[in-house]
Motif scaffolding. Structure first.
Motif, PDB file in Angstrom:
ATOM      1  N   ARG A   1       2.635   5.636  11.920  1.00  0.00           N
ATOM      2  CA  ARG A   1       1.429   5.263  12.661  1.00  0.00           C
ATOM      3  C   ARG A   1       1.519   3.792  13.061  1.00  0.00           C
ATOM      4  O   ARG A   1       1.792   2.928  12.237  1.00  0.00           O
ATOM      5  CB  ARG A   1       0.182   5.495  11.802  1.00  0.00           C
ATOM      6  CG  ARG A   1      -1.099   5.309  12.602  1.00  0.00           C
ATOM      7  CD  ARG A   1      -2.324   5.672  11.775  1.00  0.00           C
ATOM      8  NE  ARG A   1      -3.553   5.268  12.433  1.00  0.00           N
ATOM      9  CZ  ARG A   1      -4.212   6.027  13.299  1.00  0.00           C
ATOM     10  NH1 ARG A   1      -3.764   7.216  13.620  1.00  0.00           N
ATOM     11  NH2 ARG A   1      -5.326   5.594  13.862  1.00  0.00           N
TER      12      ARG A   1
ATOM     13  N   GLU B   1      -0.557   0.771  15.259  1.00  0.00           N
ATOM     14  CA  GLU B   1      -1.763   0.381  15.999  1.00  0.00           C
ATOM     15  C   GLU B   1      -1.909  -1.126  15.901  1.00  0.00           C
ATOM     16  O   GLU B   1      -1.188  -1.774  15.150  1.00  0.00           O
ATOM     17  CB  GLU B   1      -3.005   1.066  15.435  1.00  0.00           C
ATOM     18  CG  GLU B   1      -3.328   0.708  14.003  1.00  0.00           C
ATOM     19  CD  GLU B   1      -4.470   1.576  13.480  1.00  0.00           C
ATOM     20  OE1 GLU B   1      -5.524   1.604  14.128  1.00  0.00           O
ATOM     21  OE2 GLU B   1      -4.291   2.229  12.439  1.00  0.00           O
TER      22      GLU B   1
ATOM     23  N   ASP C   1      -2.576  -1.877  26.087  1.00  0.00           N
ATOM     24  CA  ASP C   1      -3.850  -1.470  26.698  1.00  0.00           C
ATOM     25  C   ASP C   1      -4.220  -2.387  27.867  1.00  0.00           C
ATOM     26  O   ASP C   1      -4.710  -1.927  28.900  1.00  0.00           O
ATOM     27  CB  ASP C   1      -4.976  -1.525  25.651  1.00  0.00           C
ATOM     28  CG  ASP C   1      -4.722  -0.544  24.503  1.00  0.00           C
ATOM     29  OD1 ASP C   1      -3.894   0.371  24.677  1.00  0.00           O
ATOM     30  OD2 ASP C   1      -5.345  -0.720  23.439  1.00  0.00           O
TER      31      ASP C   1
ATOM     32  N   SER D   1      -3.624   0.824  21.514  1.00  0.00           N
ATOM     33  CA  SER D   1      -4.336   1.947  20.883  1.00  0.00           C
ATOM     34  C   SER D   1      -3.383   2.686  19.952  1.00  0.00           C
ATOM     35  O   SER D   1      -2.178   2.728  20.210  1.00  0.00           O
ATOM     36  CB  SER D   1      -4.852   2.909  21.954  1.00  0.00           C
ATOM     37  OG  SER D   1      -5.718   2.234  22.815  1.00  0.00           O
ATOM     38  N   PRO D   2      -3.922   3.290  18.871  1.00  0.00           N
ATOM     39  CA  PRO D   2      -3.056   3.909  17.854  1.00  0.00           C
ATOM     40  C   PRO D   2      -2.161   5.007  18.417  1.00  0.00           C
ATOM     41  O   PRO D   2      -2.542   5.707  19.358  1.00  0.00           O
ATOM     42  CB  PRO D   2      -4.054   4.527  16.870  1.00  0.00           C
ATOM     43  CG  PRO D   2      -5.365   3.920  17.172  1.00  0.00           C
ATOM     44  CD  PRO D   2      -5.343   3.416  18.564  1.00  0.00           C
TER      45      PRO D   2
ATOM     46  N   TYR E   1       1.402   7.718  16.964  1.00  0.00           N
ATOM     47  CA  TYR E   1       2.410   8.069  15.961  1.00  0.00           C
ATOM     48  C   TYR E   1       3.772   8.075  16.639  1.00  0.00           C
ATOM     49  O   TYR E   1       3.943   8.732  17.665  1.00  0.00           O
ATOM     50  CB  TYR E   1       2.156   9.463  15.377  1.00  0.00           C
ATOM     51  CG  TYR E   1       0.929   9.543  14.500  1.00  0.00           C
ATOM     52  CD1 TYR E   1       0.979   9.105  13.187  1.00  0.00           C
ATOM     53  CD2 TYR E   1      -0.262  10.059  14.994  1.00  0.00           C
ATOM     54  CE1 TYR E   1      -0.146   9.180  12.366  1.00  0.00           C
ATOM     55  CE2 TYR E   1      -1.387  10.135  14.185  1.00  0.00           C
ATOM     56  CZ  TYR E   1      -1.326   9.691  12.876  1.00  0.00           C
ATOM     57  OH  TYR E   1      -2.430   9.753  12.076  1.00  0.00           O
TER      58      TYR E   1
ATOM     59  N   LEU F   1       0.358  -6.139  15.803  1.00  0.00           N
ATOM     60  CA  LEU F   1       0.450  -4.825  15.168  1.00  0.00           C
ATOM     61  C   LEU F   1       0.037  -4.879  13.707  1.00  0.00           C
ATOM     62  O   LEU F   1       0.299  -5.879  13.015  1.00  0.00           O
ATOM     63  CB  LEU F   1       1.884  -4.304  15.263  1.00  0.00           C
ATOM     64  CG  LEU F   1       2.422  -4.112  16.676  1.00  0.00           C
ATOM     65  CD1 LEU F   1       3.868  -3.655  16.627  1.00  0.00           C
ATOM     66  CD2 LEU F   1       1.573  -3.109  17.443  1.00  0.00           C
ATOM     67  N   SER F   2      -0.561  -3.779  13.246  1.00  0.00           N
ATOM     68  CA  SER F   2      -0.938  -3.702  11.836  1.00  0.00           C
ATOM     69  C   SER F   2       0.309  -3.469  10.986  1.00  0.00           C
ATOM     70  O   SER F   2       0.341  -3.804   9.804  1.00  0.00           O
ATOM     71  CB  SER F   2      -1.917  -2.550  11.632  1.00  0.00           C
ATOM     72  OG  SER F   2      -1.332  -1.353  12.121  1.00  0.00           O
TER      73      SER F   2
ATOM     74  N   GLU G   1      -5.404  12.409  19.448  1.00  0.00           N
ATOM     75  CA  GLU G   1      -4.406  11.423  19.010  1.00  0.00           C
ATOM     76  C   GLU G   1      -3.136  11.567  19.856  1.00  0.00           C
ATOM     77  O   GLU G   1      -2.889  12.600  20.465  1.00  0.00           O
ATOM     78  CB  GLU G   1      -4.085  11.620  17.524  1.00  0.00           C
ATOM     79  CG  GLU G   1      -5.231  11.147  16.638  1.00  0.00           C
ATOM     80  CD  GLU G   1      -4.893  11.130  15.164  1.00  0.00           C
ATOM     81  OE1 GLU G   1      -5.274  10.157  14.490  1.00  0.00           O
ATOM     82  OE2 GLU G   1      -4.277  12.099  14.674  1.00  0.00           O
TER      83      GLU G   1
END
Ligand code: HEM
Length: 418
Positions: free
Chosen positions: A40, A42, A79, A47-48, A50, A5-6, A325
């Motif tokens: 958020r 991602e 994914d 996939s991103p 919220y 994860l970011s 989104e």
């Protein structure tokens, strides 16, 4: 299946293991609700999306079903997992994967059967099954795992009686529902002859298909007053449900109706056995039973999330969301929102705002089985505390590792019957 994860703050929503320590989980979710209620998330393999942790935002998106669709991908998963399922030809199509007219048509098939007046007629059956499991508690002799020995089989028996599945087939139904739902938790993943969880899942669905095809044929030939009869003889646009559609209808009710309610009951009992003053209140005022059921369902919030996909540019809670989104409705976080619940982090069967829970969702997908779930929990709690003189924890509570439906899976208790 690992994802990178970011923003590590998003891990609590998408890592099955994060759901096994609920105190830590709620602490982190509360911090996010305060500081970044629309987060958020991602990363590699995800996939991103919220994540919504405020009650108002979860409520708002659920109600706007014209803008926010469920789509075929309403359940959060990495994914890679989705690709594997698709690669194996597993394409679930249930009410939670439908939108608009299609959803409305299919929901209509069973809607009346789940209405409060219809559910009320099943109370004698629920009472009888609850009595049986209170007796089982006595037979177990003073110590048991309340979750596995009582809550799981009690709620399974109720859902199977709703279906009209004979008691002899219940064991198999349990293996089937756990094969579909519990796949993230190693304890539930008894692969048997299979080396791969996805092959196991395919086989599980195949067994469901055979079983329900027979059930459908039987109920078409010999209709009764059970839910299987309603599904078997249901029609959409004047045509009977075809085999794939009826299979997934049975699967959604069997899976959505079992583990959820069992976790709600175990989750409530897990709190009550630590709060003698609340058990006393419940014993003194039996009319509190329904509120206690609602509070157990708010507190445990067994469905962890659903996804929605924006069909147009829009906003949520002042935050822009672009067409395409997706947002994650996080029910356990929304159920602890201080903006709605006073002392949200306290379990209290007397709380006046228990009815504001969002555990069953809201809007067109609102849980079909909510009346059953409430009845099952509110029937069992008073019977349990009437029957035992004392009950206390006898070990550590353990939670299921799953990002979709999870809760208390082991609850060791020690007790003395009256
Ligand atoms: C405490 C127990 C339960 C909880 C927390 C729960 C929660 C939920 C949630 C959150 C949804 C989606 C709502 C939304 O998207 O707005 C849902 C849908 C659904 N539930 Fe439940 N549920 C429970 C028990 C049951 C039971 C007992 C049954 C069946 C007997 C059932 C059958 C369904 C079905 C068929 C749907 C799909 C409805 C639709 O998409 O139109 N649930 N449930």
């Amino acid at each position: 299946m690992q994802v990178e994860l970011s923003d590590e703050r998003g891990r609590i929503f998408c890592d099955p293991q994060a759901w096994t320590d609920m105190d830590a989980w709620h602490e982190q979710a509360a911090e996010l609700r305060r500081t970044e209620p629309i987060l958020r998330v991602e990363g590699v393999g995800l996939s991103p999306l919220y994540v919504l942790t405020r009650h108002a935002d979860v409520f708002d998106v659920s109600r706007r079903s014209d803008v926010f669709f469920n789509t075929q991908h309403s359940v959060l998963m990495p994914d890679g997992q989705l690709e594997m399922l698709q690669g194996m030809g597993i394409n679930p199509k249930t009410l939670i994967h439908m939108d608009g007219k299609e959803h409305n048509d299919y929901r209509h098939v069973t809607n009346d059967w789940f209405k409060p007046a219809a559910v009320r007629t099943r109370q004698d059956d629920i009472d009888a099954i609850a009595d049986e499991y209170v007796q089982k508690l006595a037979d177990l002799g003073g110590e048991c795992d309340f979750a596995q020995d009582i809550a799981v089989p009690y709620t399974l028996r109720v859902i199977m009686s709703i279906f009209g599945v004979p008691q002899a087939d219940e064991r198999m139904m349990l293996e089937l529902t756990q094969g579909i739902f519990g796949a993230a938790d190693p304890e539930y993943l008894d692969l048997g002859a299979f080396s791969d969880p996805f092959e196991y899942l395919t086989s599980t669905i195949g067994r469901f298909d055979d079983y329900f095809a027979h059930l459908t044929a039987d109920r078409r030939a010999h209709p009764t007053d059970d839910l299987a009869t309603v599904i078997a003889n249901g029609q959409v646009d004047g045509c009977p449900l075809e085999r794939h559609a009826s299979l997934w209808y049975y699967i959604i009710v069997a899976t959505a109706g079992h583990d959820t309610t069992s976790y709600a009951l175990s989750g409530g009992v897990n709190e009550l056995i630590r709060r003698p003053e609340q058990v006393r209140a419940l014993r003194e005022d039996p009319s509190l039973a329904d509120n206690a059921a609602l509070e157990s369902i708010r507190w445990s919030s067994p469905v962890r999330s659903f996804l929605r996909y924006a069909q147009a540019d829009t906003e949520v809670g002042g935050h822009p969301i672009a067409e395409g989104e997706r947002v994650l409705l996080c029910y356990p976080a929304a159920n602890r929102d201080e903006a709605v619940f006073e002392r949200a982090d306290e379990f209290d069967v007397t709380r006046p705002d228990a009815g504001d829970l969002i555990s069953f969702g809201v809007g067109v997908h609102y849980c079909l089985g909510s009346q059953f779930a409430r009845r099952e929990v509110r029937t069992f709690l008073p019977k349990l505390f009437d029957a035992v003189a004392e009950i206390e924890p006898a070990g550590d509570t353990e939670y299921t590792a799953s990002t979709f439906v999870s809760g208390v899976k082991h609850l060791p208790v020690r007790y003395r019957m009256k």
